[in-house]
Enzyme design. Structure first.
Site, PDB file in Angstrom:
ATOM      1  N   LYS A  53     -12.077  -4.362  24.839  1.00 26.84           N
ATOM      2  CA  LYS A  53     -11.357  -4.256  26.116  1.00 26.84           C
ATOM      3  C   LYS A  53     -10.252  -3.191  26.019  1.00 26.84           C
ATOM      4  O   LYS A  53     -10.087  -2.374  26.921  1.00 26.84           O
ATOM      5  CB  LYS A  53     -10.746  -5.617  26.496  1.00 26.84           C
ATOM      6  CG  LYS A  53     -11.806  -6.634  26.906  1.00 26.84           C
ATOM      7  CD  LYS A  53     -11.230  -8.035  27.097  1.00 26.84           C
ATOM      8  CE  LYS A  53     -12.345  -9.027  27.375  1.00 26.84           C
ATOM      9  NZ  LYS A  53     -11.884 -10.406  27.530  1.00 26.84           N
ATOM     10  N   GLN A  97      -6.685 -13.928  26.200  1.00 30.08           N
ATOM     11  CA  GLN A  97      -8.055 -14.051  25.703  1.00 30.08           C
ATOM     12  C   GLN A  97      -8.372 -15.519  25.393  1.00 30.08           C
ATOM     13  O   GLN A  97      -7.656 -16.178  24.646  1.00 30.08           O
ATOM     14  CB  GLN A  97      -8.221 -13.182  24.434  1.00 30.08           C
ATOM     15  CG  GLN A  97      -9.618 -13.182  23.869  1.00 30.08           C
ATOM     16  CD  GLN A  97     -10.649 -12.545  24.809  1.00 30.08           C
ATOM     17  OE1 GLN A  97     -10.381 -11.552  25.460  1.00 30.08           O
ATOM     18  NE2 GLN A  97     -11.824 -13.141  24.868  1.00 30.08           N
ATOM     19  N   ASP A 120      -8.296 -11.482  35.072  1.00 30.41           N
ATOM     20  CA  ASP A 120      -9.518 -12.263  34.816  1.00 30.41           C
ATOM     21  C   ASP A 120      -9.979 -12.997  36.079  1.00 30.41           C
ATOM     22  O   ASP A 120     -11.107 -13.464  36.146  1.00 30.41           O
ATOM     23  CB  ASP A 120      -9.252 -13.307  33.715  1.00 30.41           C
ATOM     24  CG  ASP A 120      -9.830 -12.878  32.376  1.00 30.41           C
ATOM     25  OD1 ASP A 120     -10.734 -12.019  32.364  1.00 30.41           O
ATOM     26  OD2 ASP A 120      -9.382 -13.409  31.339  1.00 30.41           O
TER      27      ASP A 120
END
Ligand code: NAP
Length: 304
Positions: A53, A97, A120
């Site tokens: 990422k 994460q 997200d």
């Protein structure tokens, strides 16, 4: 023979377009989009995902930062850090994460992230907006899946879409987006009585389970668009999806490979979400500046 949907190539095109926009954005707003990724602990899989990422963000010219934390961090310490990032006007996107260590409450952590920085798309308010048809910040994997389907040129409107798996991060949101695109959507899961009878109805089949060869060729309608979201390692240590790929290629019209299908799009959509958050923040602060200028101008005008 099915056409392979090349997720890697599509993601590359999306990222290339984004990187060409960076100099203009910097010229207009005086800074670039910024993505902050919080990694708690030493999980190898998570470290690998985060590395991809960050590299993707850097490749398009975004400012990306990793905040790596000890697995022993307390929930309060993590929440305090998130609040600091929420308040920082130079932070556009915050991603924690997952999974996080068990002593940290995932819901508390996600809920603490500013809704406008939740790249997200997992914050309950963003989830609520998706279900009300407003599509604020949409979770990356479902957003990428729809891009993959659209890249085939097959129209979603009026088609029957079958989604296998009903998780909050893939199955449910992708079903909602397909519904909003006017597909007739069937959701299936472990309590579905006859999975094959359902999948055979699918013009568009999205499989997000994590079980090798759950979907065999005889479960696919000829010509269907098949999106394989699953990622597992088989007995030989090879990354595989949920669909029996080689046999499915003989029946499907379009199919995504694993790896190289959904995965690259998930990362590209993370960058898109970061860009959207940045534009919202940059536009909002430009509007505030303009408003202040107007107020000051009118005050000066009155004083004269
Ligand atoms: P999850 O939370 O474990 O959910 C799996 C879903 O599959 C559940 O809803 C479960 O049903 C359903 N299921 C399990 N066995 C089934 C069966 N035999 N028939 C029908 N449905 C069945 O998984 P997830 O987080 O959605 O992830 C799914 C897969 O996608 C995993 O392999 C994951 O690694 C992968 N993934 C890939 C990406 C990417 O970017 N490429 C992103 C996210 C996830 P119940 O609800 O009834 O238990």
């Amino acid at each position: 023979m099915a056409q392979i949907i090349d997720g890697k190539a599509l993601a590359t095109r999306i990222k290339e377009k984004m990187s060409t926009q960076m100099p203009n954005l910097e010229a207009k707003y005086g800074r670039r989009p910024s993505l902050y990724i919080i990694l708690v602990g030493n999980d190898e899989g998570s470290q690998r995902y985060v590395k991809h990422k960050l590299a993707a963000a850097a490749s398009v010219g975004m400012d990306s930062r990793l905040i790596a934390l000890e697995p022993t961090i307390t929930e309060k310490e993590l929440l305090d850090l998130i609040h600091v990032l929420n308040e920082d006007p130079l932070v556009d996107g915050i991603l924690v994460q997952l999974p996080i260590p068990k002593h940290l409450n995932e819901y508390h952590i996600i809920q603490a992230i500013d809704k406008g920085k939740d790249v997200d798309g997992f914050h309950p308010l963003n989830v609520g907006e998706l279900w009300q048809g407003m599509h604020g910040i949409v979770p990356c994997t479902p957003k990428g899946i729809v891009q993959l389907i659209m890249s085939t040129g097959v129209t979603i409107d009026g088609k029957t879409a079958v989604v296998v798996g009903r998780s909050n991060i893939v199955g449910k949101p992708v079903a909602k987006i397909l519904l909003d695109e006017n597909a007739t959507v069937i959701m299936t899961h472990t309590h579905t009585k006859d999975l094959k009878a359902m999948t055979l109805l699918a013009d568009i089949l999205v499989v997000a389970v994590g079980k090798e060869k759950l979907i065999t060729a005889d479960m696919i309608k000829p010509g269907a668009v098949v999106i394989d979201v699953g990622i597992t390692r088989n007995a030989e240590g090879k990354l595989v999806g949920d669909v029996d790929f080689d046999a499915a290629c003989e029946v499907a019209g379009y199919i995504t490979p694993v790896p190289g299908g959904v995965g690259p799009l998930t990362i590209a959509m993370l960058l898109k979400n970061t860009m959207e958050c940045f534009l919202n923040h940059a536009e909002a602060s430009t509007n505030v500046s303009k408003l202040w200028s107007k107020i000051i101008e009118s005050r000066i005008g009155t004083d004269k």
